[in-house]
Scaffold this motif. Structure first.
Motif, PDB file in Angstrom:
ATOM      1  N   THR A  67       9.205  -4.177   8.017  1.00 58.93           N
ATOM      2  CA  THR A  67       8.656  -3.848   6.705  1.00 58.93           C
ATOM      3  C   THR A  67       7.167  -3.603   6.866  1.00 58.93           C
ATOM      4  OG1 THR A  67       7.954  -6.062   5.960  1.00 58.93           O
ATOM      5  CG2 THR A  67      10.292  -5.490   5.664  1.00 58.93           C
ATOM      6  N   SER A  68       6.590  -2.887   5.944  1.00 57.40           N
ATOM      7  CA  SER A  68       5.168  -2.569   6.020  1.00 57.40           C
ATOM      8  C   SER A  68       4.313  -3.832   6.019  1.00 57.40           C
ATOM      9  CB  SER A  68       4.784  -1.677   4.835  1.00 57.40           C
ATOM     10  OG  SER A  68       3.391  -1.465   4.784  1.00 57.40           O
ATOM     11  N   ASN A  69       4.625  -4.780   5.136  1.00 56.62           N
ATOM     12  CA  ASN A  69       3.798  -5.978   5.017  1.00 56.62           C
ATOM     13  C   ASN A  69       3.893  -6.877   6.246  1.00 56.62           C
ATOM     14  OD1 ASN A  69       3.068  -5.057   2.550  1.00 56.62           O
ATOM     15  ND2 ASN A  69       4.134  -6.609   1.358  1.00 56.62           N
ATOM     16  N   ARG A  70       5.102  -7.067   6.750  1.00 56.72           N
ATOM     17  CA  ARG A  70       5.248  -7.932   7.929  1.00 56.72           C
ATOM     18  C   ARG A  70       4.537  -7.319   9.134  1.00 56.72           C
ATOM     19  NH1 ARG A  70      11.476 -10.343   7.620  1.00 56.72           N
ATOM     20  NH2 ARG A  70      11.248 -11.261   5.542  1.00 56.72           N
ATOM     21  N   THR A  71       4.646  -6.010   9.265  1.00 57.26           N
ATOM     22  CA  THR A  71       3.954  -5.335  10.359  1.00 57.26           C
ATOM     23  C   THR A  71       2.448  -5.512  10.236  1.00 57.26           C
ATOM     24  OG1 THR A  71       5.717  -3.681  10.543  1.00 57.26           O
ATOM     25  CG2 THR A  71       3.577  -3.114  11.485  1.00 57.26           C
ATOM     26  N   VAL A 126       0.162  -1.967  -6.826  1.00 64.00           N
ATOM     27  CA  VAL A 126      -0.789  -3.079  -6.786  1.00 64.00           C
ATOM     28  C   VAL A 126      -0.453  -3.881  -5.539  1.00 64.00           C
ATOM     29  CG1 VAL A 126      -1.644  -5.160  -7.897  1.00 64.00           C
ATOM     30  CG2 VAL A 126      -1.007  -3.190  -9.299  1.00 64.00           C
ATOM     31  N   SER A 127      -1.449  -4.137  -4.700  1.00 66.90           N
ATOM     32  CA  SER A 127      -1.191  -4.842  -3.446  1.00 66.90           C
ATOM     33  C   SER A 127      -2.419  -5.647  -3.054  1.00 66.90           C
ATOM     34  CB  SER A 127      -0.850  -3.849  -2.336  1.00 66.90           C
ATOM     35  OG  SER A 127      -1.978  -3.021  -2.052  1.00 66.90           O
ATOM     36  N   LYS A 183       0.853  -1.186   0.000  1.00 62.75           N
ATOM     37  CA  LYS A 183       0.000   0.000   0.000  1.00 62.75           C
ATOM     38  C   LYS A 183       0.887   1.233   0.000  1.00 62.75           C
ATOM     39  CE  LYS A 183      -4.025  -1.829   2.490  1.00 62.75           C
ATOM     40  NZ  LYS A 183      -4.892  -1.657   3.681  1.00 62.75           N
ATOM     41  N   THR A 184       0.403   2.309  -0.577  1.00 66.90           N
ATOM     42  CA  THR A 184       1.260   3.485  -0.742  1.00 66.90           C
ATOM     43  C   THR A 184       0.706   4.726  -0.073  1.00 66.90           C
ATOM     44  OG1 THR A 184       0.200   3.896  -2.885  1.00 66.90           O
ATOM     45  CG2 THR A 184       2.252   2.638  -2.886  1.00 66.90           C
ATOM     46  N   ARG A 185      -0.082   4.552   0.959  1.00 65.16           N
ATOM     47  CA  ARG A 185      -0.594   5.703   1.683  1.00 65.16           C
ATOM     48  C   ARG A 185       0.578   6.515   2.246  1.00 65.16           C
ATOM     49  NH1 ARG A 185      -3.134   3.097   5.111  1.00 65.16           N
ATOM     50  NH2 ARG A 185      -5.089   2.890   3.970  1.00 65.16           N
ATOM     51  N   GLY A 186       0.599   7.812   1.992  1.00 68.85           N
ATOM     52  CA  GLY A 186       1.671   8.659   2.498  1.00 68.85           C
ATOM     53  C   GLY A 186       2.893   8.718   1.613  1.00 68.85           C
ATOM     54  N   ALA A 187       2.802   8.130   0.417  1.00 70.02           N
ATOM     55  CA  ALA A 187       3.970   8.111  -0.485  1.00 70.02           C
ATOM     56  C   ALA A 187       3.768   9.033  -1.685  1.00 70.02           C
ATOM     57  CB  ALA A 187       4.233   6.684  -0.963  1.00 70.02           C
ATOM     58  N   GLN A 188       2.912  10.044  -1.540  1.00 69.62           N
ATOM     59  CA  GLN A 188       2.656  10.976  -2.627  1.00 69.62           C
ATOM     60  C   GLN A 188       3.956  11.637  -3.076  1.00 69.62           C
ATOM     61  OE1 GLN A 188       0.993  10.873   0.196  1.00 69.62           O
ATOM     62  NE2 GLN A 188      -1.200  10.702  -0.207  1.00 69.62           N
ATOM     63  N   GLY A 189       4.094  11.755  -4.371  1.00 74.48           N
ATOM     64  CA  GLY A 189       5.280  12.391  -4.917  1.00 74.48           C
ATOM     65  C   GLY A 189       6.434  11.442  -5.130  1.00 74.48           C
ATOM     66  N   VAL A 190       6.299  10.198  -4.657  1.00 76.86           N
ATOM     67  CA  VAL A 190       7.359   9.206  -4.851  1.00 76.86           C
ATOM     68  C   VAL A 190       6.841   8.020  -5.650  1.00 76.86           C
ATOM     69  CG1 VAL A 190       9.034   7.685  -3.731  1.00 76.86           C
ATOM     70  CG2 VAL A 190       8.455   9.883  -2.685  1.00 76.86           C
ATOM     71  N   VAL A 191       5.731   7.441  -5.231  1.00 76.94           N
ATOM     72  CA  VAL A 191       5.190   6.255  -5.897  1.00 76.94           C
ATOM     73  C   VAL A 191       4.117   6.665  -6.900  1.00 76.94           C
ATOM     74  CG1 VAL A 191       3.964   4.081  -5.561  1.00 76.94           C
ATOM     75  CG2 VAL A 191       5.701   4.803  -3.909  1.00 76.94           C
ATOM     76  N   SER A 192       4.314   6.257  -8.154  1.00 80.63           N
ATOM     77  CA  SER A 192       3.376   6.622  -9.220  1.00 80.63           C
ATOM     78  C   SER A 192       2.157   5.710  -9.251  1.00 80.63           C
ATOM     79  CB  SER A 192       4.080   6.558 -10.582  1.00 80.63           C
ATOM     80  OG  SER A 192       5.202   7.403 -10.609  1.00 80.63           O
ATOM     81  N   HIS A 240      -3.673   3.138  -7.970  1.00 80.19           N
ATOM     82  CA  HIS A 240      -3.400   2.283  -6.810  1.00 80.19           C
ATOM     83  C   HIS A 240      -4.543   1.276  -6.638  1.00 80.19           C
ATOM     84  CE1 HIS A 240      -0.151   4.994  -5.909  1.00 80.19           C
ATOM     85  NE2 HIS A 240      -1.000   6.008  -5.901  1.00 80.19           N
ATOM     86  N   VAL A 241      -4.201  -0.004  -6.767  1.00 77.88           N
ATOM     87  CA  VAL A 241      -5.198  -1.074  -6.728  1.00 77.88           C
ATOM     88  C   VAL A 241      -4.887  -2.019  -5.577  1.00 77.88           C
ATOM     89  CG1 VAL A 241      -6.151  -3.053  -7.965  1.00 77.88           C
ATOM     90  CG2 VAL A 241      -5.601  -0.961  -9.210  1.00 77.88           C
ATOM     91  N   GLU A 242      -5.922  -2.397  -4.834  1.00 76.75           N
ATOM     92  CA  GLU A 242      -5.772  -3.377  -3.763  1.00 76.75           C
ATOM     93  C   GLU A 242      -6.706  -4.545  -4.037  1.00 76.75           C
ATOM     94  OE1 GLU A 242      -5.131  -2.505   0.674  1.00 76.75           O
ATOM     95  OE2 GLU A 242      -7.273  -3.035   0.572  1.00 76.75           O
ATOM     96  N   LEU A 243      -6.152  -5.758  -4.070  1.00 74.51           N
ATOM     97  CA  LEU A 243      -6.909  -6.961  -4.354  1.00 74.51           C
ATOM     98  C   LEU A 243      -7.115  -7.775  -3.068  1.00 74.51           C
ATOM     99  CD1 LEU A 243      -5.037  -8.027  -7.618  1.00 74.51           C
ATOM    100  CD2 LEU A 243      -7.213  -6.818  -7.449  1.00 74.51           C
TER     101      LEU A 243
END
Length: 357
Positions: A192-196, A160-161, A148-157, A329-332
């Motif tokens: 890491t974000s996912n492990r957390t 998919v998660s 997920k890319t919440r808070g990553a504005q300006g870095v992540v274009s 940004h897509v979440e499945l």
């Protein structure tokens, strides 16, 4: 040697139409027009000049893919799927193994940028993307895979998660439903974000059932190198051996990925435990080995084929449109796959171990 203008003349279309076909932008093109262009390309044996195209565009038709380690079959499979999808769109893929090291990842991206590569898929699920902000501001398009890319504005274009916490809740709910109360968690270092998210999801599902995740049942790979991606099976084996020698051992374990689960099954056997009769094991990812191991592994499936297709399409669309794309940004949803590694707990799992060496 025929050029693009010769192909356009023979097909009776514009040069831009030929360019659109070559670059895979023909979804809305008429079938007859597409047929004429393809026939003209074939008859004239036209091959696009990659060097000239790079000089015009300032970038190559190559994508970077930075993963933790293809030693984990999950990332090996993802790498293959992404490469396959990119080739369909006329792009090649340069794969880098960075062991989730931010400095190494930044160095890889800097080198890729210096080679005129402007699109990179990052699979390390960092807590923050700030270490890549300078490269993004220069024009590097960063796509986050499985994060997920919440808070990553300006870095992540684009990204998919899956819902990582939901996947962990599904696994934990399954074990609780079987009657387990002493459920352990095994992972490498948790940063890491996912492990957390997976650990938090497990904890929240236990709390919902009126249970707690005891600190002595959380094993986070104290001897791991980096994040332990290339050591996953060994760490899982070590972790479960330590947990099963507790005075009050777990009856089930949820691991951060399938390789840890495979190692945990081996470690349980080392001590004379049977899976699932004495210990239930649940993994995460559903790699190909999960179904063929004995017993087959209950696990949380990530739809990696669909994720890979979406990731490549979104990154290439971002590169070729040079602007915003629809639904970046897509979440499945994850899916719990129940196999034979889980069962109701024994009345007591305390028994004489055959070996503790």
């Amino acid at each position: 040697m025929a050029g693009i203008k010769d192909v356009a003349k023979k097909a009776g279309v514009s040069v831009s139409t030929i360019s659109n076909v070559i670059n895979g932008r023909h979804a809305k093109m008429g079938a007859e027009t597409l047929r004429r262009v393809q026939e003209a390309i074939s008859e004239l044996q036209y091959t696009p000049n990659a060097v000239a195209r790079q000089l015009r565009s300032g970038q190559t038709r190559t994508l970077g893919l930075v993963v933790p380690s293809v030693a984990n079959p999950f990332w090996g499979n993802v790498s293959q799927l992404i490469e396959k999808e990119a080739l369909k769109r006329g792009y090649q893929v340069l794969i880098c193994n960075a062991e989730r090291d931010p400095e190494l990842e930044a160095n890889y991206l800097s080198s890729l940028y210096g080679s005129s590569i402007r699109g990179v898929i990052l699979g390390s699920s960092p807590v923050s993307f700030d270490y890549l902000r300078e490269l993004a501001e220069k024009g590097m398009q960063v796509a986050a895979f499985d994060r997920k890319t919440r808070g990553a504005q300006g870095v992540v274009s684009c990204s998919v998660s899956i819902d990582q916490a939901l996947g962990a809740r599904l696994a934990t709910r399954h074990l609780i439903g079987l009657g387990h109360k002493r459920i352990a968690f095994i992972s490498g270092p948790i940063g890491t974000s996912n492990r957390t998210a997976r650990l938090n999801g497990m904890r929240s599902e236990l709390e919902k059932a009126g249970l707690t995740l005891d600190s002595d049942l959380v094993w986070l790979g104290p001897n791991a190198t980096g994040f332990g991606d290339s050591q996953s099976a060994d760490l899982g084996r070590t972790g479960i051996r330590e947990l099963l020698t507790l005075d009050d051992p777990p009856t089930a374990v949820f691991t951060v990925n399938d390789m840890y689960a495979i190692g945990a099954c081996a470690g349980a056997r080392d001590l004379g435990y049977r899976v699932p009769e004495d210990l239930s094991v649940v993994g995460f990812d559903d790699i190909f080995m999960a179904e063929v191991m004995q017993p087959p592994l209950t696990t949380v499936r990530q739809p990696v084929e669909q994720m890979s297709k979406l990731m490549v399409a979104k990154l290439i669309d971002t590169l070729e449109t040079k602007g915003e794309i629809d639904d970046p940004h897509v979440e499945l949803p994850p899916e719990l796959i129940v196999r034979a590694s889980t069962a109701a707990p024994r009345t007591s799992v305390k028994f004489q171990l055959r070996s503790t060496t």
